[in-house]
Design a protein around this motif. Structure first.
Motif, PDB file in Angstrom:
ATOM      1  N   LYS A 134      94.484 -78.427   1.892  1.00 47.46           N
ATOM      2  CA  LYS A 134      93.183 -79.005   1.549  1.00 47.46           C
ATOM      3  C   LYS A 134      92.788 -78.556   0.155  1.00 47.46           C
ATOM      4  O   LYS A 134      92.270 -79.323  -0.646  1.00 47.46           O
ATOM      5  CB  LYS A 134      92.153 -78.573   2.582  1.00 47.46           C
ATOM      6  CG  LYS A 134      90.740 -79.056   2.323  1.00 47.46           C
ATOM      7  CD  LYS A 134      89.792 -78.526   3.397  1.00 47.46           C
ATOM      8  CE  LYS A 134      88.359 -78.962   3.140  1.00 47.46           C
ATOM      9  NZ  LYS A 134      87.435 -78.392   4.162  1.00 47.46           N
ATOM     10  N   ASP A 135      93.026 -77.278  -0.113  1.00 47.53           N
ATOM     11  CA  ASP A 135      92.858 -76.704  -1.444  1.00 47.53           C
ATOM     12  C   ASP A 135      93.667 -75.419  -1.459  1.00 47.53           C
ATOM     13  O   ASP A 135      94.429 -75.146  -0.523  1.00 47.53           O
ATOM     14  CB  ASP A 135      91.374 -76.470  -1.792  1.00 47.53           C
ATOM     15  CG  ASP A 135      90.646 -75.628  -0.752  1.00 47.53           C
ATOM     16  OD1 ASP A 135      91.215 -74.608  -0.291  1.00 47.53           O
ATOM     17  OD2 ASP A 135      89.515 -75.978  -0.390  1.00 47.53           O
ATOM     18  N   SER A 136      93.522 -74.596  -2.485  1.00 47.59           N
ATOM     19  CA  SER A 136      94.379 -73.412  -2.626  1.00 47.59           C
ATOM     20  C   SER A 136      94.122 -72.346  -1.575  1.00 47.59           C
ATOM     21  O   SER A 136      94.893 -71.385  -1.473  1.00 47.59           O
ATOM     22  CB  SER A 136      94.195 -72.810  -4.019  1.00 47.59           C
ATOM     23  OG  SER A 136      92.851 -72.380  -4.201  1.00 47.59           O
ATOM     24  N   SER A 137      93.070 -72.497  -0.778  1.00 46.27           N
ATOM     25  CA  SER A 137      92.741 -71.478   0.225  1.00 46.27           C
ATOM     26  C   SER A 137      92.729 -71.999   1.648  1.00 46.27           C
ATOM     27  O   SER A 137      92.478 -71.225   2.580  1.00 46.27           O
ATOM     28  CB  SER A 137      91.358 -70.863  -0.083  1.00 46.27           C
ATOM     29  OG  SER A 137      91.351 -70.218  -1.338  1.00 46.27           O
ATOM     30  N   HIS A 138      92.992 -73.303   1.837  1.00 41.75           N
ATOM     31  CA  HIS A 138      92.849 -73.869   3.169  1.00 41.75           C
ATOM     32  C   HIS A 138      93.950 -74.874   3.464  1.00 41.75           C
ATOM     33  O   HIS A 138      94.299 -75.710   2.621  1.00 41.75           O
ATOM     34  CB  HIS A 138      91.494 -74.566   3.326  1.00 41.75           C
ATOM     35  CG  HIS A 138      90.338 -73.665   3.055  1.00 41.75           C
ATOM     36  ND1 HIS A 138      89.801 -73.507   1.806  1.00 41.75           N
ATOM     37  CD2 HIS A 138      89.639 -72.841   3.873  1.00 41.75           C
ATOM     38  CE1 HIS A 138      88.793 -72.641   1.861  1.00 41.75           C
ATOM     39  NE2 HIS A 138      88.679 -72.214   3.104  1.00 41.75           N
TER      40      HIS A 138
END
Length: 715
Positions: free
Chosen positions: A224-228
């Protein structure tokens, strides 16, 4: 020659039969701790107070559980909600300043770094947590969405689990990482119905995620993004497994996970065998479980043949090795020859014996020691200090009968000892004991009414029970035995229940006992006890005094001999054997120790050992005699089984011999009697001097016992 009755060889089946099932004595008032059991805990039996998962039942229930190798906790942080997972390598450990051992004074891992978080987009509006199936070696943690569909995920938490598993029910999975994802890629599926992803974090660590689907379900995962990482859809009765390290044998375990573990054991003569028996769920029957160094050293062929190619750093226990098995079976040599008499593991030692000159020296100090008013001296506001005083004089009683063979003096002093002990068996001490009803245990009333954990080292908060009660149990064993020999023989029957209640509080072996948790203090997986009770410590449970830990189990062994409980005696022997191996890996360090980080080994002893940190210090000061001496006292017949002659020699000659002249307190006697574990002549000569300075005696040691022990093991 000192002679007591040795335990005959025997074979025993399962060691974990119940001691008793009756309610604790009505002498104990019923009180409830100010620290209450949280309402989200399913309480079906007494609750563990000193256990590895204890932090999740305390405070806001978001502190860390150390499963080794992983750290897990409940995360309420926005965008990172769920079950957080951390693993740090040795290269990421934090090291303290260099001390006079030329070693770091401490090391620890940064446990709060969220490597991965098992979560769900359904938790964005919040979630609740419930704890069920609270067992000694496992706990189930369920996180339930606040959304109207009320989906949930459940994770069974066990020590050594190779994968952190969560079963998703009507949730859209979402995986978070505060470290950040460098890459996520699909990998070759290990089995039908299981998807696999390889995940590389921004710190370079490699993780794998396995998703096991049921009922022909499926979903895809994408960044989803760099953390998820987000899943494409909701899944039901499917499970996600997270593991660290790039090892192909994870594929063999994928889909299977442990949900509980039971303990079994047996003895045959001087050999003890014990097993961790894992109940599994999911697909397949073989999970991957990580083993500590002391497990690996004692595995039978049944388990050693199941070694995998997975290995990983632990917080404080060195390199863990993965095994593809649902049984850890281990074998140990039992200390069956160490009983009530002075005993040594020095190779030349046979039996305790004495010359006439030694007997004369012992008699000269014994006649002084028995003039003490034991009842008055032990009338203090501490179960710990009163226990030390009672027990040090119980050793004098032992010497009078078994070493000096003076029946008249034995009878005289027995009266004093029974008088002193009866204050405690009658629960008339300054702070009487109570039965604490919330968690389930026998506690001091000191600090109970106001929750003051500073009273008596926090006994009312379940701190140090094994330290405190071990002294009382051993003293009771000696009194009961001597009373059978020279008294009217009634003391045992009159007080057996009182002593057994203390044993049950610390070391109840059976779920059939509804008044105490199983093995409150002792952790069979780690191989030693935890002293810390019902307050949160971010670094996990801890223990400072290794020697007072095994002193409890020695006391239980001697008490068992006196009451004729062979199962209890064999159980104590097995625990002592496991403890010896564990402590010589993680708490007592010879120069060839390979289990803990090599740069910490020159400290020789741990100091305070937590689950996430080892700090070469004590809670009461940093003096060398404190840090080393707290791992020595009291010196008893079992000490040499744990503190091997080679270790004691190395500790003394490489460090303590240069410190001893600067020690002018009671610690001097502890350090010098410890020398008897490898050089009894030097120890005996120190104590056997005219005008001995009694200021050098620890408050838990008499000159009578110092001479009797050091003389007994030097001949």
């Amino acid at each position: 020659m000192a002679q007591t009755t040795a335990t005959p060889s025997q074979t025993s089946g399962d060691l974990f039969s119940v001691i008793a099932t009756d309610a604790p004595s009505s002498l104990y008032s019923r009180m409830s701790s100010k620290t209450t059991v949280p309402s989200n805990v399913s309480k079906t039996s007494p609750i563990q107070t000193n256990n590895f998962w204890g932090n999740i039942t305390l405070g806001d229930q978001s502190s860390y559980i150390y499963t080794h190798p992983y750290v897990v906790w409940k995360s309420n942080i926005n965008n990172f909600t769920g079950l957080a997972i951390s693993h740090q390598t040795d290269a990421q450990k934090v090291w303290g300043p260099i001390n006079d051992h030329n070693a770091p004074n401490y090391f620890y891992s940064a446990a709060g770094i969220m490597s991965m978080v098992l979560g769900s987009s359904d938790f964005d509006n919040g979630f609740s947590m419930s704890l069920t199936n609270l067992k000694k070696m496992s706990i189930d943690v369920t996180l339930k969405s606040n959304n109207s569909n009320a989906g949930s995920m459940t994770s069974s938490i066990l020590q050594g689990m190779g994968m952190v598993t969560a079963v998703y029910n009507n949730l859209i999975p979402q995986i978070h990482s505060q470290v950040g994802f460098q890459s996520v890629s699909g990998d070759t599926a290990p089995k039908a119905g299981i998807d696999k992803y390889k995940i590389v974090l921004n710190d370079g660590s490699v993780w794998f995620m396995y998703i096991t689907f049921t009922n022909n379900q499926s979903c895809q995962f994408a960044l989803k993004d760099s953390s998820h990482i987000i899943a494409s859809n909701s899944i039901n009765n499917c499970w996600i497994q997270i593991c660290c390290g790039d090892f192909s044998d994870y594929d063999k375990a994928a889909g299977c996970y442990p949900i509980a573990c039971t303990l079994s054991g047996s003895t045959s003569n001087n050999i003890g065998t014990y097993s961790f028996n894992y109940t599994t769920a999911g697909s397949g029957t073989t999970p991957l479980i990580y083993a500590f160094p002391h497990h690996v050293q004692s595995f039978t062929s049944k388990t050693s043949s199941k070694k995998s190619n997975a290995s990983i750093n632990d917080t404080v226990h060195g390199q863990l090795i993965g095994y593809l098995t649902n049984v850890f079976e281990m074998s140990e040599n039992l200390p069956t020859s160490a009983n009530m008499d002075p005993w040594s593991s020095i190779s030349s030692f046979k039996n305790a014996s004495y010359t006439q000159d030694e007997l004369n020296s012992i008699r000269n100090v014994a006649v002084k020691d028995i003039t003490n008013d034991v009842a008055n001296l032990s009338n203090v506001n501490s179960m710990y200090y009163s226990g030390k005083i009672l027990d040090k004089f119980a050793y004098v009683l032992y010497v009078l009968y078994y070493v000096l063979k003076d029946e008249d003096l034995t009878k005289q002093f027995l009266v004093k000892m029974k008088d002193a002990m009866n204050r405690f068996t009658g629960n008339r001490q300054i702070f009487p004991l109570c039965y604490e009803t919330s968690w389930g245990g026998i506690c001091s009333t000191g600090g109970m009414s106001n929750g003051d954990t500073g009273v008596d080292f926090g006994n009312s908060a379940y701190n140090d029970h094994h330290f405190h009660y071990g002294y009382h149990i051993h003293a009771a064993a000696i009194i009961a035995k001597i009373d059978q020999l020279v008294g009217d023989g009634s003391w045992l029957n009159n007080n057996k229940t009182w002593v057994n209640n203390l044993v049950r509080d610390v070391a109840n072996p059976s779920e059939s006992d509804n008044y105490f948790p199983i093995f409150r203090s002792y952790d069979f997986f780690i191989g030693h006890s935890f002293a810390h009770g019902i307050t949160v410590y971010a670094d996990g449970k801890d223990e400072e005094s290794s020697s007072e830990d095994y002193n409890f189990n020695y006391a239980m062994k001697i008490w068992a001999q006196v009451i004729g409980d062979k199962q209890m005696e064999n159980r104590a022997n097995l625990i002592l054997a496991i403890t010896s191996r564990s402590m010589n890996n993680y708490m007592l360090y010879m120069s060839n120790n390979s289990s803990i980080p090599s740069r910490f080994v020159p400290n020789l002893v741990s100091g305070i050992k937590f689950e996430n940190k080892i700090e070469h210090t004590t809670y009461f000061g940093t003096n060398a005699e404190y840090v080393h001496g707290i791992h020595m006292l009291p010196i008893t017949p079992i000490s040499s089984f744990i503190r091997k002659p080679d270790f004691v020699k190395e500790e003394w000659e490489s460090y303590l011999i240069n410190k001893i002249n600067g020690v002018n307190s009671g610690w001097k006697s502890i350090l010098m009697l410890n020398v008897a574990l490898y050089d009894p002549n030097t120890a005996y000569n120190f104590f056997n001097t005219n005008n001995f300075n009694y200021g050098y005696l620890d408050d838990g040691l008499t000159l009578t016992w110092a001479l009797a022990y050091s003389a007994g093991v030097r001949n």
